[in-house]
Design a protein around this motif. Structure first.
Motif, short mmCIF file in Angstrom:
data_model
loop_
_atom_site.label_atom_id
_atom_site.label_comp_id
_atom_site.label_asym_id
_atom_site.label_seq_id
_atom_site.Cartn_x
_atom_site.Cartn_y
_atom_site.Cartn_z
N VAL A 176 -0.47 65.59 -36.95
CA VAL A 176 -0.86 66.28 -38.18
C VAL A 176 -2.38 66.27 -38.33
N LEU B 1 3.52 61.40 -34.79
CA LEU B 1 3.61 62.60 -35.64
C LEU B 1 2.43 62.68 -36.59
N MET B 2 2.06 61.55 -37.17
CA MET B 2 0.93 61.57 -38.09
C MET B 2 -0.35 61.94 -37.36
N THR C 88 3.98 57.36 -36.00
CA THR C 88 2.51 57.38 -35.91
C THR C 88 2.06 58.54 -35.02
#
Lengths: 236, 236
Positions: free
Chosen positions: B142, B138-139, B136
């Motif tokens: 992004v 990492l998301m 999460t």
DNA sequence: CGGTTTTTTGACAGTGTTCAAGTCCCGTGG
DNA sequence: CCACGGGACTTGAACACTGTCAAAAAACCG
């Protein structure tokens, strides 16, 4: 005259081929998957496969079509976080009772099946490797958005998609089916569709790609890889 | 007069507290961790904990200090992919014989210990949840890089760091130790250090933060969360 | 064929970068 | 004690890249 069927509809053999390509599958694993394939689920484009905050019933194996994780930002814009291609897994969390942390939406019509709940060590390993690959794709996306300019982002993404599709036998010779609008690609690359369009045209003029009719053909891929510093992912 | 010791050096209790906060730990798991703590490893700042392409010997639990995954792009710039804070795990791959897919570098002096190889279901579950949290984060990274502007990226990252540190007991009341230079933060946010500096000054003028002496204090966090659309992550 | 979506174009505004120089801070050594 | 040196932070001006807005052209769909 209608366009020829753009996607190979083959009831999951490509998807299983991709799993087999990233990890050995023994007879037991293949048998489990064959059983799962008998219950395919069709999801129309734009429908959500997973909704943020909802419980995940079972991991799903994508047999055909494209999906994506995405998140909406308050001002209405959206960010595609990652693409999910045939042979890849949705809701692959590695533990029980998880809640989805992002929304997964079908970008095209998608066929999925429930992924057999363990039992096979080979299949479990394939899931673990698939999960690790998901993570490398996410990291690649971070680098793309953080440190590449618009032209480089486009090429880098296309190279990644090519490699991922190739591992499922869905791309070769620099060519693959790309069933996305420019707007969707722009949402993945953190760009506006207007600017993405200019990058696409620039790449066309350079001979880096031919994109028409949902069909993508990349030019000299070694050259493209070098020009954007793209590396091919391997985890095991 | 020297600056008071900026980090609570407590031999791992914060790290274990963070694991216990994200998943129940039973006596067996705690005993395994206590044993692991008897072999702490000190890593100086700037040293690599994991190198891309190298095999991962064992997952490591960070007891103290900050680390980060990063990738260098050919033109010499770098992107920090994610931060790794006390109580978080490096090389948490979920399967055997993995190869590191990114470089992890110590941003400060870091103390780690080897994570006990399974045995305890509670500990395994904590690792799985930790892994899901990594994803999460990492998301979120992004979305930050793809859809937020520079000012929003800064605030959104600081809110995330606050929440992550708070779960290890290392932040409260909007305050936490931030042992990073502006250049490192810029590398995480996909910005130049010059521009990040301007954003920091702007945030200071607005009263959104006070940052001096490795010490960060955020202003009205509910207001900040709303202003950048920040959501708090939970996976289980 | 007619309506809708997607792609393309142009002019312009805004955000973030580059380059260069200057300041502040702190530890080191004379 | 102070000069020196290096890293981190700050500032400014010019510039490049990307976004915005509006509209036209092209492709698609029923």
């Amino acid at each position: 005259m209608t366009r020829p069927d753009p996607l190979p509809r083959d009831n999951g053999s490509r998807a299983i081929g991709r799993l087999a390509a990233i990890a050995d599958l023994d007879a037991e694993a293949l048998a489990l998957l064959d059983t799962a394939l008998t219950n395919p689920i069709m999801v129309p484009a734009r429908r959500e496969l997973l909704s943020e905050g909802r419980r995940i019933i079972s991991p799903l194996l994508v047999l055909d079509g494209w999906a994506a994780r995405m998140r909406l930002v308050p001002d209405g814009r959206r960010q595609l976080i990652s693409f999910i291609l045939p042979g890849e897994i949705v809701g692959n969390c590695g533990f029980e009772a998880p809640v989805a942390t992002s929304t997964v939406v079908a970008l095209t019509q998608v066929t999925v099946c429930q992924l057999p709940r363990s039992g096979s060590p080979h299949l479990e390993r394939a899931c673990a490797i698939s999960r690790a690959l998901d993570e490398t794709y996410l990291m690649a996306q971070v680098v793309r958005l953080g440190r590449l300019n618009a032209a480089e982002r486009l090429i880098d993404l296309l190279l990644e998609l090519y490699e991922r599709l190739a591992s499922a036998g869905l791309a070769s010779g620099g060519r693959f089916d790309l069933p996305l609008t420019q707007e969707v690609v722009a949402d993945a690359l953190g760009l506006t569709s207007v600017h993405l369009n200019r990058m696409v045209q620039q790449a066309r003029k350079r001979g880096d790609l031919v994109w028409a009719d949902r069909n993508m053909r990349l030019g000299d891929m070694d050259h493209l890889r070098r020009s954007v510093g793209h590396e091919i992912c391997k985890v095991a």
